[in-house]
Motif scaffolding. Structure first.
Motif, mmCIF file in Angstrom:
data_model
loop_
_atom_site.group_PDB
_atom_site.id
_atom_site.type_symbol
_atom_site.label_atom_id
_atom_site.label_comp_id
_atom_site.label_asym_id
_atom_site.label_seq_id
_atom_site.Cartn_x
_atom_site.Cartn_y
_atom_site.Cartn_z
ATOM 1 N N THR A 178 -3.273 -0.117 -12.348
ATOM 2 C CA THR A 178 -3.240 0.120 -10.769
ATOM 3 C C THR A 178 -2.953 1.478 -10.315
ATOM 4 O OG1 THR A 178 -1.096 -0.871 -10.545
ATOM 5 C CG2 THR A 178 -2.799 -2.426 -10.306
ATOM 6 N N GLU B 175 -6.254 -3.887 -17.343
ATOM 7 C CA GLU B 175 -6.253 -3.408 -15.951
ATOM 8 C C GLU B 175 -4.995 -2.628 -15.618
ATOM 9 O OE1 GLU B 175 -7.436 -6.251 -13.002
ATOM 10 O OE2 GLU B 175 -9.087 -7.149 -14.128
ATOM 11 N N ALA C 155 -7.570 -4.177 -6.132
ATOM 12 C CA ALA C 155 -7.862 -5.490 -6.885
ATOM 13 C C ALA C 155 -9.200 -5.804 -6.718
ATOM 14 C CB ALA C 155 -7.004 -6.498 -6.396
ATOM 15 N N ARG D 112 -11.589 -3.758 -9.010
ATOM 16 C CA ARG D 112 -11.277 -4.004 -10.401
ATOM 17 C C ARG D 112 -12.082 -5.424 -10.773
ATOM 18 N NH1 ARG D 112 -6.049 -3.063 -9.127
ATOM 19 N NH2 ARG D 112 -5.455 -5.323 -9.866
#
Length: 224
Positions: free
Chosen positions: A37, A35, A14, A17
């Protein structure tokens, strides 16, 4: 005003990003549209969001970034360009990414301006590698290859010499030194728009797809 470049960020961290978002959102011509993951999420989001550029990590859960890139590029309906952004400076990652169709390969310790430049270059349909990486690509593909080491399709180049103008030759030499468009413009005292025109003309004359292939061509044929 042209539409902003739509970017999908793919990284399982995180904080990473958030850092990419901060850098790219500060640019007026770039917008973050999503976004992901994991690699599987990236493939699904690429299909749904249709981003112009995907900034892709390599090591992620479920599906790594290299296979995710391969699947995204292989989708005939996809128009997204992928820029690999990784911590790992490994040749196997580099060449697998390029063979999968990635339009860029950056290390996460690259400066913010390199990330922005890579996104813009990829969105324009071109390719950009980190300077340290470019030399390894040249070493592998600009020399005579062993029988079992055929280069990726992106690096095929004609075996003939072409006639370039003096300015085009200067631009090609600077490309071969891993210079960005802005750096080439500063070195030659010309505008970035003029550099883009020269690069476009070079690619057409050399019969290659992107600036990475042009660099390989230059070294292979003694033009750099």
């Amino acid at each position: 005003m042209s539409a902003p470049i739509r970017v999908l960020l793919v990284d399982d961290h995180a904080v990473m990003r958030a850092g990419f978002r901060m850098i790219l959102d500060a640019e007026p011509d770039i917008t973050i549209v999503g976004e992901s993951t994991t690699g599987l999420e990236a493939v699904a989001e690429a299909s749904t969001l249709r981003p112009d550029v995907i900034c892709m990590d390599v090591q992620m859960p479920d599906l790594d970034g290299l296979e995710a890139t391969r699947r995204i590029i292989a989708d005939p309906s996809s128009r997204s360009a992928v820029v690999i952004v990784t911590t790992f400076d490994r040749d196997d990652y580099l060449f697998q990414a390029l063979d999968a169709g990635a339009s860029g390969f950056l290390l996460k310790n690259a400066g913010p301006e390199q990330l922005v430049e890579a996104v813009r270059v990829a969105a324009a349909g071109d390719a950009l590698l980190a300077p340290a990486v470019t030399r390894r690509v040249i070493e592998r593909f600009a020399r005579t290859q062993p029988m079992d080491a055929s280069p990726p399709r992106a690096f095929s180049a004609p075996g003939i010499r072409v006639d370039l103008t003096e300015r085009e030759s200067e631009v090609l030499r600077l490309l071969a030194d891993a210079r960005s468009n802005a750096e080439i413009a500063a070195a030659l005292y010309i505008g970035e728009a003029t550099v883009k025109t020269h690069v476009s003309n070079l690619l057409q004359k050399l019969g290659v797809r992107d600036r990475v292939a042009a660099v390989v061509y230059a070294h292979r044929h003694g033009l750099a």
